[in-house]
Design an enzyme around this catalytic site. Structure first.
Site, PDB file in Angstrom:
ATOM      1  N   SER A 157       0.808  -1.227   0.000  1.00 45.56           N
ATOM      2  CA  SER A 157       0.000   0.000   0.000  1.00 45.56           C
ATOM      3  C   SER A 157       0.838   1.271   0.000  1.00 45.56           C
ATOM      4  O   SER A 157       0.295   2.346  -0.236  1.00 45.56           O
ATOM      5  CB  SER A 157      -0.912   0.017   1.209  1.00 45.56           C
ATOM      6  OG  SER A 157      -1.804  -1.062   1.120  1.00 45.56           O
TER       7      SER A 157
ATOM      8  N   HIS B 160     -15.156  -0.092   3.603  1.00 46.82           N
ATOM      9  CA  HIS B 160     -14.994   1.229   4.195  1.00 46.82           C
ATOM     10  C   HIS B 160     -16.181   2.135   3.937  1.00 46.82           C
ATOM     11  O   HIS B 160     -16.190   3.288   4.326  1.00 46.82           O
ATOM     12  CB  HIS B 160     -13.739   1.908   3.617  1.00 46.82           C
ATOM     13  CG  HIS B 160     -12.464   1.274   4.077  1.00 46.82           C
ATOM     14  ND1 HIS B 160     -11.870   0.241   3.384  1.00 46.82           N
ATOM     15  CD2 HIS B 160     -11.674   1.513   5.150  1.00 46.82           C
ATOM     16  CE1 HIS B 160     -10.754  -0.131   4.004  1.00 46.82           C
ATOM     17  NE2 HIS B 160     -10.614   0.628   5.099  1.00 46.82           N
TER      18      HIS B 160
ATOM     19  N   CYS C  10      -7.731   2.219   1.949  1.00 43.03           N
ATOM     20  CA  CYS C  10      -8.802   1.429   1.320  1.00 43.03           C
ATOM     21  C   CYS C  10      -8.326   0.861  -0.021  1.00 43.03           C
ATOM     22  O   CYS C  10      -7.951   1.599  -0.929  1.00 43.03           O
ATOM     23  CB  CYS C  10     -10.038   2.305   1.116  1.00 43.03           C
ATOM     24  SG  CYS C  10     -11.322   1.438   0.196  1.00 43.03           S
TER      25      CYS C  10
END
Lengths: 629, 371
Positions: free
Chosen positions: A324, A367, A380
């Site tokens: 991420s 989310h 997310c």
């Protein structure tokens, strides 16, 4: 004359035969002069000269130079030299090799010591080539050998400087180690090297070997029958190598190294303002002092075959999917390309459907509606699947390359890897297959083909933090002469610059701040009062795991297949100074294990800075005065 | 073309004596280089193995130089000379430097020393020149101007490297050939006087280490640790060999590396230490036979061209042998000239073998050229 002409039936220079007679006469004269001289030396003075050669008590001895010191940015010595004592045996001095060695063993035994030579005594010795019996012996053994010289003909002690690595393990992957020149290296080298020379074998020691190693000296000494020096007849002093000052801060390095506590991983801290490396840790490490006097085969084998590979510098040669942490690049690309607006919301229900495949968000229940800020803060995945798919692989690659991925950073260390940023073209060339949209979805969250080094990650975030300057990271600050004067200073070097719009920088900067400082942010473990740390967590999958997360949750997978934990950050938000990338291999979630390590490095940085400040101010005041003189 | 026609007589009258002599000396050289490198831990390719490779390569060139009629080769004399000059100029600009002088061209696979080729080129070009300008009168200074220029250009280039030894050999070679061709004594006197005047000027051309070597020669003990050390150690090595020598691989001076450059310039000391006076005498006789054999070839050549070539090659070998041996025996200054066929060195070996090929060429064509 006439006669010769007719005989040889060709033209002939004047007095040809006559000349030849003179030539032969001259030759014979020279020949006999040389023979008389030879006779004089070998027969008349032969006995005398034989005596002289037997007692040739003059020894020509090479003197190994001291390698240059290696210091941190504040002049703290990290690598020094110390004397090492080796026990050697000169075969032509001792008549019976086995007996001499046996005697040495017995003398040792009477003091309950052991002879520790690793190789058996060679069967066929060359009479004039010393055999190394023991390396790096204790002072006690030195004393034993010296006092028993009479009983041990041919055995003697030789001193040479070896490297002393202080805090060795902490710096080893960066600084490297030294060792005797190998046969292959000797083959390649021309005149300047001889066997027995010590060379840098990795890291800084290797990269700057030409500067560090210094120049060999030599001396002529007169020795007695026991090879003890009685008189020095002349000496060319060895020239010590140049000292190296690194940009690394030992305190920061130590904090980072201790934070790892031996777990496999790497950390890099860069100064965002000039690309200098403040700390670079690769764990697990090794003790470079073990290599000094030749490492034993078993130990070398153990290190080579250790699955954790302690000899490599993970910070520059470890390649990992960025996970991420890559979302910063996707977000920057999407904003700059106008694909999304910051306000635009995307619904995350926990999964993303593409064809008949399902890509999951790390949070199973989803989310809900998220805008860019929340998507980064809470990391997310579905948001970025959507955005990444809109961007397409080549656009992503274009931005990734702006941030310095997919290419070696050019740091001043050997063995740097370049990582991998996939494009359609690359895949076609590599696998002869067409790029799949699903693969774009994977790389949007930094999985799939993507590979980055921790150094590239830190440098990319550093470039974002400083507004778009990609520095060439460097950890060699300067080379100093022995007296401390500067031989060569390495100035920061810009690799490239890219311009993100002010708005993009502002939005993303605040989002990264949110990751650490807002409730619900994944990087809260790196939070520090008044430091405004901005960062991004990441968790990168090692192998394509079964889509059901059940196995992972239940930790049924082997240690080497568990996820890598990442955390990349910079601080402070306004006028950033330091960028840090941390990766912990097979350790799980970035926010919970990697962020705390970054936090410790940040602590060391900001606390150390408080101490240093006054000193810097003083230095600034002194400079102009001197220039005016 | 009679020159290129393959004639079985070149085998019938092949000069086996010459080949045998040269190969025997080379064999002694290999043994000797093996001993000199014995106690030195060398890389995978020890010097003696490399020397064998050089000899094999040299044999190839020897055969080539033997098969092509020397009169054909001399047609290309100025071309060969030009190429050699070009190579020397390349060295001047791009050559690489070892031991403080720039002598080598590196081709990537091996390094090559054009000054060695130059010696051979000069013999060929001088032979061609004097063959074209044959006269039964002694040559006057004016007539020697062109050959002098031919010799001067490479000489200056080689001096600049700096390689005093090779430059000296070239000058001696020139002097030998013009002496042999016959020269007006008045001319010699003028040349001598003018060079004596120029001598102090030459001193400035010398590098510090060369000056030191000359000074050391004049007074060897004045610097027993520096340049004189080498000569003293060399004399100890030779002398300590005594009558019968210390035996193969047993020379302590050699094995303890007291000898400088023991694979190259001081290889004779290695030999004399281990094989003694007897060995050295045998080697000296072999060299002397080679030289006299070369003169015999010069004498019996059918034409002037062959005579000069054979004489030039013989003179080259003689000077190199005498200066090298004189140097290690301490009767001449250390000028850094290798011992032909014995010293380690690729360029020198290949060029010498080529020279021997030419010598064989002249030797055998005596029987073939019935003009």
């Amino acid at each position: 004359m006439e006669k010769h002409f007719s005989l040889r039936n060709g033209p002939e220079p004047a007095d040809f035969r006559q000349k030849l007679k003179i030539v032969i006469a001259l030759l014979l004269i020279i020949f006999s002069v040389l023979l008389v001289r030879l006779w004089y030396l070998q027969v008349i003075k032969g006995e005398e000269l034989r005596q002289r050669s037997e007692n040739n008590s003059v020894r020509f001895r090479k003197i190994k130079p001291l390698r240059g010191l290696i210091m941190d940015r504040n002049g703290l010595v990290l690598v020094d030299n110390r004397p090492s004592f080796d026990v050697l045996y000169m075969p032509h001095k001792g008549k019976d090799h086995e007996a001499v060695i046996e005697r040495l063993k017995n003398i040792y035994k009477s003091r309950s010591l052991e002879l520790s030579y690793d190789q058996p005594f060679p069967k066929k010795v060359k009479p004039y080539l010393p055999v190394k019996l023991e390396k790096n012996v204790s002072m006690e053994k030195v004393a034993i050998v010296e006092t028993n010289a009479l009983a041990l003909p041919g055995v003697y002690v030789d001193v040479s400087p070896v490297r002393l690595y202080l805090d060795g393990e902490m710096m080893a992957p960066v600084i490297g180690y030294t060792g005797e020149i190998s046969k292959e290296e000797l083959e390649k080298a021309n005149d300047e090297h001889a066997s027995g020379d010590v060379l840098g074998k990795n890291g800084v020691e290797k990269y700057l070997d030409a500067y560090i190693r210094g120049r060999r000296g030599a001396e002529l000494v007169e020795v007695n029958v026991y090879d003890k020096e009685i008189k020095n007849l002349g000496r060319i002093d060895p020239i010590p190598g140049y000292n190296i000052v690194l940009t690394i801060d030992a305190d920061l390095q130590k904090a980072a190294w201790q934070a790892f506590a031996g777990k496999p991983g790497a950390a890099v801290a860069l100064d965002t303002r000039d690309g200098s490396v403040l700390a670079m840790v690769s764990s697990p490490s090794f003790d470079p002092n073990l290599f000094n006097s030749g490492i034993s085969y078993e130990l070398w084998d153990k290190m080579q075959n250790n699955p954790l590979n302690p000899l490599s510098n993970r910070a520059i040669s470890g390649q990992y999917p960025p996970g991420s942490t890559y979302k910063l690049i996707i977000a920057a690309a999407a904003l700059e390309e106008g694909i999304i607006t910051p306000e635009q919301k995307i619904f995350c229900n926990g999964s993303f459907e593409l064809g008949n495949r399902t890509y999951r968000c790390w949070r199973k229940k989803g989310h809900g509606y998220v805008d860019l800020h929340r998507a980064i803060v809470e990391s997310c995945d579905v948001y970025f699947y959507t955005v990444g798919k809109m961007l397409g692989v080549d656009k992503i690659a274009q931005y990734a390359k702006l941030f310095g991925f997919g290419k070696a950073t050019g740091i001043d260390l050997p063995h740097e890897k370049s990582g991998l940023i996939p494009t359609k073209e690359w895949k076609m060339a590599r696998t002869k297959e067409i790029w799949q949209v699903g693969e774009t979805v994977s790389i949007s969250i930094g999985q799939g083909f993507n590979l980055v080094t921790p150094l590239q990650l830190a440098n990319a975030y550093s470039a974002f933090a400083n507004g778009g300057t990609l520095w060439r990271p460097h950890l060699i600050k300067r080379i100093e002469l022995t007296d401390g004067s500067i031989y060569k200073e390495f100035l920061p070097e810009k690799k490239s610059e890219f311009a993100l719009s002010k708005k993009t920088i502002d939005i993303l900067g605040r989002a990264l701040w949110g990751v650490v400082n807002e409730p619900g942010g994944t990087g809260s473990a790196a939070r520090r009062l008044n430091s405004d740390v901005c960062g991004k967590t990441g968790t990168s999958q090692v192998v394509g795991l079964p889509e059901s997360d059940k196995a992972r949750r239940e930790k049924k997978i082997s240690a080497f297949q568990r996820d890598h934990a990442l955390f990349v950050c910079f601080a402070p938000l306004k006028s950033p100074e330091i960028a840090i990338a941390v990766i912990l291999e097979n350790a799980g979630h970035g926010g919970s294990v990697a962020a705390p390590i970054a936090r410790k490095i940040l602590d060391a940085y900001f606390e150390g800075k408080k101490k240093l400040k006054p000193a810097q101010v003083v230095a600034h005041h002194q400079l102009p005065d001197k220039l005016q003189d | 073309m009679i020159f290129l026609k393959f004639d079985r007589r070149i085998f019938q009258y092949f000069d086996w004596t010459l080949l045998a002599l040269v190969l025997a000396i080379c064999a002694i050289g290999i043994l000797n280089i093996y001993s000199a490198g014995f106690s030195v831990s060398e890389s995978h390719f020890p010097f003696y193995v490399k020397q064998i490779q050089w000899i094999l390569l040299g044999l190839f060139f020897m055969i080539t130089a033997f098969l092509i009629d020397y009169r054909v080769i001399c047609q290309a004399a100025y071309l060969i000379y030009g190429i050699s000059i070009a190579l020397l100029i390349i060295v001047f600009f791009y050559g690489y430097t070892t031991h403080g002088s720039q002598r080598w061209i590196s081709t990537g696979f091996f390094a090559f020393q054009p000054s060695e080729l130059m010696k051979l080129a000069l013999i060929i070009v001088l032979a061609r020149y004097f063959d074209n300008h044959n006269s039964n009168e002694p040559y006057k200074l004016r007539e020697l101007f062109i050959p002098f220029v031919i010799i001067l250009i490479p000489c200056l280039l080689i001096l600049r490297q700096p390689d005093l030894g090779t430059a000296l050999i070239i000058m001696l070679l020139f002097a030998s050939i013009i002496f042999f061709m016959g020269v007006n004594w008045k001319s010699v006197a003028i040349a001598l006087v003018s060079s004596l005047v120029l001598l102090p000027l030459g001193w400035y051309f010398l590098k510090a280490y060369q000056k030191e070597r000359l000074l050391t020669f004049l007074n060897p003990e004045h610097d027993p640790l520096g340049a004189g050390y080498h000569v003293i150690q060399s004399m100890i090595a030779i002398g300590s060999g005594g009558v019968f020598g210390k035996g193969f691989l047993n020379g302590s001076q050699t094995q303890l590396k007291f000898l400088p450059e023991q694979q190259t310039d001081f290889i004779f000391s290695v030999f004399a230490e281990e094989w003694g006076f007897i060995g050295a005498l045998v080697l000296a006789i072999m060299f002397m036979s080679l030289i006299l054999w070369g003169l015999k070839i010069a004498l019996h050549s059918r034409d002037l061209l062959g005579t000069i070539i054979a004489f030039g090659i013989t003179a080259l070998i003689s000077w190199e042998v005498f200066i090298n041996v004189g140097m290690v025996l301490g009767v001449l200054p250390v000028v850094g000239i290798p011992l032909p066929f014995l010293s380690y060195g690729g360029s020198a070996m290949v060029c010498l073998m080529t020279a021997i090929g030419l010598l064989m060429n002249v030797s055998v064509r005596r029987f073939i050229l019935q003009s």
